[in-house]
Design an enzyme around this catalytic site. Structure first.
Site, PDB file in Angstrom:
ATOM      1  N   ASP A 139      42.273  66.824  30.468  1.00  0.00           N
ATOM      2  CA  ASP A 139      40.816  66.892  30.476  1.00  0.00           C
ATOM      3  C   ASP A 139      40.260  67.376  31.807  1.00  0.00           C
ATOM      4  OD1 ASP A 139      40.627  65.955  27.861  1.00  0.00           O
ATOM      5  OD2 ASP A 139      40.551  63.859  28.493  1.00  0.00           O
ATOM      6  N   TYR A 140      39.093  67.973  31.733  1.00  0.00           N
ATOM      7  CA  TYR A 140      38.365  68.490  32.895  1.00  0.00           C
ATOM      8  C   TYR A 140      38.232  67.445  33.993  1.00  0.00           C
ATOM      9  CZ  TYR A 140      34.286  70.607  35.314  1.00  0.00           C
ATOM     10  OH  TYR A 140      33.428  71.147  36.233  1.00  0.00           O
TER      11      TYR A 140
END
Length: 197
Positions: free
Chosen positions: A42-43
């Site tokens: 994830d970012y």
């Protein structure tokens, strides 16, 4: 024979090479043409990301049927008690079903570089660290698991995928390995001397 790239993805970077919104992407830190991420991170998560130009290898790493375990160091709000830890180990009921049992242990605060930007939290709020290993890859799974037991994740660092370890890589660094055997019986490999920061 395939080449696998191990990369320490920074916080707030996409696990891809392009973005139409101007966010940081992998092209900012690795310049090897024709490679793709085997899975994603994830970012707002950090840590180990595997990349290669070998489509079959990507499939073997990222397909849930191959059950490559993924290990995370997780900083959570508060101090989970034994009951909460046991719930993670047995599996918790999320909206998309009960999770598989996880390996969970408490950690002393690991020697990791400060996150940039730093985590914003109330000074009086206690935090603690867990090491969590899962064998499935649902969307934002670890964050949802810790939220379920009442201890939201503040920082998430993936430290291992199957036999591959983050150790030795600072944020934004990568190294390559040449694989001489399929990963299901991966007994030999050579680590390339090439290393970038």
């Amino acid at each position: 024979m395939s080449t696998l790239y191990l990369l320490h993805k920074p916080y707030r970077m996409l696990s891809q090479f392009t973005d139409d919104q101007g966010r940081a992407t992998l092209k900012d830190i690795i310049d090897v043409p024709g490679i793709y991420a085997a899975g994603r991170l994830d970012y707002d998560s950090e840590g180990l990301l595997l990349l290669t130009d070998d489509g079959e290898l990507i499939h073997r790493i990222s397909d849930p049927r191959h059950k490559q375990p993924k290990t995370y160091w997780v900083q959570v709000e508060g101090e989970p008690n034994d009951k909460a830890i046991d719930a993670l180990r047995k599996g918790v009921a999320l909206k998309d079903g009960v999770t598989r049992p996880a390996r969970v242990q408490r950690l002393m605060e690991p020697a990791v570089a400060p996150r940039k930007p730093p985590i914003r939290r109330r000074a009086e709020t206690k935090v603690s660290w867990l090491e969590i290993t899962i064998s499935e890859g649902r969307n934002r799974q670890v964050r949802r698991m810790t939220a379920h037991i009442g201890h939201p994740t503040l920082r998430l660092i993936r430290t291992a995928i199957g036999p591959w370890q983050l150790s030795g890589l600072a944020t934004g660094q990568w190294r390559s390995e040449t694989l001489h055997a399929p990963i299901k019986r991966r007994s030999t490999f050579s680590r390339a001397s090439r290393r970038r920061s």
